[in-house]
Design a protein around this motif. Structure first.
Motif, PDB file in Angstrom:
ATOM      1  N   THR A  87       0.836  -1.202   0.000  1.00  0.00           N
ATOM      2  CA  THR A  87       0.000   0.000   0.000  1.00  0.00           C
ATOM      3  C   THR A  87       0.869   1.249   0.000  1.00  0.00           C
ATOM      4  O   THR A  87       0.616   2.199  -0.751  1.00  0.00           O
ATOM      5  N   LEU A  88       1.903   1.249   0.840  1.00  0.00           N
ATOM      6  CA  LEU A  88       2.803   2.403   0.912  1.00  0.00           C
ATOM      7  C   LEU A  88       3.534   2.611  -0.413  1.00  0.00           C
ATOM      8  O   LEU A  88       3.620   3.743  -0.905  1.00  0.00           O
ATOM      9  N   GLU A  89       4.037   1.544  -0.998  1.00  0.00           N
ATOM     10  CA  GLU A  89       4.753   1.667  -2.269  1.00  0.00           C
ATOM     11  C   GLU A  89       3.820   2.119  -3.391  1.00  0.00           C
ATOM     12  O   GLU A  89       4.243   2.844  -4.288  1.00  0.00           O
ATOM     13  N   ALA A  90       2.550   1.736  -3.339  1.00  0.00           N
ATOM     14  CA  ALA A  90       1.578   2.207  -4.329  1.00  0.00           C
ATOM     15  C   ALA A  90       1.375   3.721  -4.226  1.00  0.00           C
ATOM     16  O   ALA A  90       0.974   4.371  -5.191  1.00  0.00           O
ATOM     17  N   LEU A  91       1.672   4.276  -3.051  1.00  0.00           N
ATOM     18  CA  LEU A  91       1.601   5.724  -2.833  1.00  0.00           C
ATOM     19  C   LEU A  91       2.957   6.392  -3.077  1.00  0.00           C
ATOM     20  O   LEU A  91       3.147   7.550  -2.732  1.00  0.00           O
ATOM     21  N   ASP A  92       3.891   5.640  -3.665  1.00  0.00           N
ATOM     22  CA  ASP A  92       5.250   6.116  -3.946  1.00  0.00           C
ATOM     23  C   ASP A  92       6.023   6.454  -2.677  1.00  0.00           C
ATOM     24  O   ASP A  92       6.799   7.411  -2.640  1.00  0.00           O
ATOM     25  N   LEU A  93       5.831   5.666  -1.647  1.00  0.00           N
ATOM     26  CA  LEU A  93       6.556   5.821  -0.385  1.00  0.00           C
ATOM     27  C   LEU A  93       7.469   4.614  -0.218  1.00  0.00           C
ATOM     28  O   LEU A  93       6.983   3.479  -0.167  1.00  0.00           O
ATOM     29  N   PHE A  94       8.770   4.860  -0.133  1.00  0.00           N
ATOM     30  CA  PHE A  94       9.751   3.775  -0.119  1.00  0.00           C
ATOM     31  C   PHE A  94      10.752   3.861   1.033  1.00  0.00           C
ATOM     32  O   PHE A  94      11.535   2.939   1.230  1.00  0.00           O
ATOM     33  N   TYR A  95      10.753   4.970   1.766  1.00  0.00           N
ATOM     34  CA  TYR A  95      11.702   5.169   2.852  1.00  0.00           C
ATOM     35  C   TYR A  95      10.954   5.665   4.086  1.00  0.00           C
ATOM     36  O   TYR A  95      10.032   6.469   3.968  1.00  0.00           O
ATOM     37  N   ALA A  96      11.397   5.207   5.240  1.00  0.00           N
ATOM     38  CA  ALA A  96      10.716   5.571   6.485  1.00  0.00           C
ATOM     39  C   ALA A  96      11.714   6.027   7.538  1.00  0.00           C
ATOM     40  O   ALA A  96      12.865   5.590   7.554  1.00  0.00           O
ATOM     41  N   LEU A  97      11.225   6.887   8.392  1.00  0.00           N
ATOM     42  CA  LEU A  97      11.942   7.294   9.597  1.00  0.00           C
ATOM     43  C   LEU A  97      10.910   7.293  10.712  1.00  0.00           C
ATOM     44  O   LEU A  97       9.901   7.994  10.631  1.00  0.00           O
ATOM     45  N   ASN A  98      11.132   6.473  11.726  1.00  0.00           N
ATOM     46  CA  ASN A  98      10.220   6.356  12.860  1.00  0.00           C
ATOM     47  C   ASN A  98      10.987   6.735  14.120  1.00  0.00           C
ATOM     48  O   ASN A  98      11.981   6.089  14.448  1.00  0.00           O
ATOM     49  N   VAL A  99      10.525   7.785  14.779  1.00  0.00           N
ATOM     50  CA  VAL A  99      11.229   8.293  15.949  1.00  0.00           C
ATOM     51  C   VAL A  99      10.317   8.192  17.172  1.00  0.00           C
ATOM     52  O   VAL A  99       9.279   8.845  17.240  1.00  0.00           O
ATOM     53  N   PRO A 100      10.709   7.346  18.140  1.00  0.00           N
ATOM     54  CA  PRO A 100       9.903   7.219  19.355  1.00  0.00           C
ATOM     55  C   PRO A 100      10.142   8.404  20.290  1.00  0.00           C
ATOM     56  O   PRO A 100      11.240   8.942  20.365  1.00  0.00           O
ATOM     57  N   CYS A 101       9.094   8.790  20.981  1.00  0.00           N
ATOM     58  CA  CYS A 101       9.175   9.840  21.992  1.00  0.00           C
ATOM     59  C   CYS A 101       8.812   9.190  23.314  1.00  0.00           C
ATOM     60  O   CYS A 101       7.778   8.534  23.422  1.00  0.00           O
ATOM     61  N   GLN A 102       9.676   9.374  24.297  1.00  0.00           N
ATOM     62  CA  GLN A 102       9.486   8.691  25.563  1.00  0.00           C
ATOM     63  C   GLN A 102       9.165   9.653  26.694  1.00  0.00           C
ATOM     64  O   GLN A 102       9.589  10.803  26.678  1.00  0.00           O
ATOM     65  N   GLU A 103       8.402   9.146  27.630  1.00  0.00           N
ATOM     66  CA  GLU A 103       8.121   9.835  28.887  1.00  0.00           C
ATOM     67  C   GLU A 103       8.266   8.796  29.985  1.00  0.00           C
ATOM     68  O   GLU A 103       7.783   7.664  29.843  1.00  0.00           O
ATOM     69  N   TRP A 104       8.944   9.144  31.048  1.00  0.00           N
ATOM     70  CA  TRP A 104       9.157   8.255  32.182  1.00  0.00           C
ATOM     71  C   TRP A 104       9.755   6.913  31.755  1.00  0.00           C
ATOM     72  O   TRP A 104       9.411   5.849  32.261  1.00  0.00           O
ATOM     73  N   GLY A 105      10.644   6.958  30.748  1.00  0.00           N
ATOM     74  CA  GLY A 105      11.392   5.777  30.358  1.00  0.00           C
ATOM     75  C   GLY A 105      10.708   4.808  29.414  1.00  0.00           C
ATOM     76  O   GLY A 105      11.232   3.729  29.170  1.00  0.00           O
ATOM     77  N   ARG A 106       9.537   5.169  28.899  1.00  0.00           N
ATOM     78  CA  ARG A 106       8.946   4.285  27.902  1.00  0.00           C
ATOM     79  C   ARG A 106       8.271   5.081  26.793  1.00  0.00           C
ATOM     80  O   ARG A 106       7.859   6.225  26.980  1.00  0.00           O
ATOM     81  N   THR A 107       8.164   4.447  25.647  1.00  0.00           N
ATOM     82  CA  THR A 107       7.634   5.104  24.456  1.00  0.00           C
ATOM     83  C   THR A 107       6.151   5.398  24.626  1.00  0.00           C
ATOM     84  O   THR A 107       5.374   4.500  24.957  1.00  0.00           O
ATOM     85  N   VAL A 108       5.770   6.651  24.378  1.00  0.00           N
ATOM     86  CA  VAL A 108       4.370   7.055  24.466  1.00  0.00           C
ATOM     87  C   VAL A 108       3.795   7.410  23.094  1.00  0.00           C
ATOM     88  O   VAL A 108       2.583   7.366  22.900  1.00  0.00           O
ATOM     89  N   ARG A 109       4.680   7.772  22.173  1.00  0.00           N
ATOM     90  CA  ARG A 109       4.233   8.073  20.805  1.00  0.00           C
ATOM     91  C   ARG A 109       5.391   7.860  19.858  1.00  0.00           C
ATOM     92  O   ARG A 109       6.552   7.868  20.265  1.00  0.00           O
ATOM     93  N   ILE A 110       5.046   7.683  18.592  1.00  0.00           N
ATOM     94  CA  ILE A 110       6.050   7.514  17.551  1.00  0.00           C
ATOM     95  C   ILE A 110       5.711   8.470  16.422  1.00  0.00           C
ATOM     96  O   ILE A 110       4.572   8.520  15.957  1.00  0.00           O
ATOM     97  N   ILE A 111       6.700   9.253  16.027  1.00  0.00           N
ATOM     98  CA  ILE A 111       6.547  10.160  14.894  1.00  0.00           C
ATOM     99  C   ILE A 111       7.092   9.424  13.679  1.00  0.00           C
ATOM    100  O   ILE A 111       8.253   9.014  13.658  1.00  0.00           O
ATOM    101  N   ASN A 112       6.221   9.230  12.701  1.00  0.00           N
ATOM    102  CA  ASN A 112       6.559   8.449  11.513  1.00  0.00           C
ATOM    103  C   ASN A 112       6.585   9.347  10.284  1.00  0.00           C
ATOM    104  O   ASN A 112       5.584  10.011   9.990  1.00  0.00           O
ATOM    105  N   LEU A 113       7.700   9.348   9.602  1.00  0.00           N
ATOM    106  CA  LEU A 113       7.823  10.082   8.343  1.00  0.00           C
ATOM    107  C   LEU A 113       8.105   9.089   7.231  1.00  0.00           C
ATOM    108  O   LEU A 113       8.895   8.159   7.414  1.00  0.00           O
ATOM    109  N   LEU A 114       7.485   9.306   6.083  1.00  0.00           N
ATOM    110  CA  LEU A 114       7.737   8.473   4.915  1.00  0.00           C
ATOM    111  C   LEU A 114       7.912   9.372   3.703  1.00  0.00           C
ATOM    112  O   LEU A 114       7.335  10.464   3.638  1.00  0.00           O
ATOM    113  N   ARG A 115       8.703   8.882   2.751  1.00  0.00           N
ATOM    114  CA  ARG A 115       8.888   9.627   1.512  1.00  0.00           C
ATOM    115  C   ARG A 115       9.316   8.675   0.408  1.00  0.00           C
ATOM    116  O   ARG A 115       9.679   7.533   0.669  1.00  0.00           O
TER     117      ARG A 115
END
Length: 136
Positions: A87-115
């Motif tokens: 599905t992602l490749e059909a949208l011309d997305l082939f590369y990802a960067l996923n950056v976790p954001c932590q609070e109190w030592g554990r991941t609470v959200r992930i910022i996902n970029l694709l291009r």
């Protein structure tokens, strides 16, 4: 959870420093063992509200459990990390960067970029983390 408007502003500011075609935010719900998409710059193809179970994949171990960014630099890495890669490749997305954001030592959200063109540079991780800190 963060408001749609705050994430839209974050996406606009981040786009000035990092080139991306799709940005999504996943909120980690540890009690339910789920991740929920709370924001998307492409509501048609990847709408907010999508839910996934935390999986025992290498990606989940690295990003969610260990709190380390994931950056795909090849199509093999991309395809191994995302079960919906077709599905992602059909949208011309082939590369990802996923950056976790932590609070109190554990991941609470992930910022996902694709291009579609070229892997994200290592410096993009710092740009995301700086912007995330400013957003609060």
């Amino acid at each position: 959870m963060s408001s749609q408007q705050n994430w839209s502003g974050f996406a606009e500011r981040l786009a000035l420093r990092v080139n991306f075609d799709l940005m999504t935010i996943l909120e980690v719900d540890w009690e339910s063992n789920l991740v929920r998409r709370s924001f998307s710059t492409d509501e048609k193809n990847y709408p907010s509200g999508g839910v996934k179970r935390l999986m025992g994949s290498t990606w989940a171990t690295q990003v969610i459990f260990d709190g380390q960014p994931f950056r795909s630099q090849t199509s093999v890495e991309f395809r191994c990390a995302f079960s919906d890669y077709k599905t992602l490749e059909a949208l011309d997305l082939f590369y990802a960067l996923n950056v976790p954001c932590q609070e109190w030592g554990r991941t609470v959200r992930i910022i996902n970029l694709l291009r579609g063109v070229s892997a994200f540079p290592e410096q993009a991780i710092d740009a995301i983390l700086q912007r995330e800190a400013l957003r609060r």
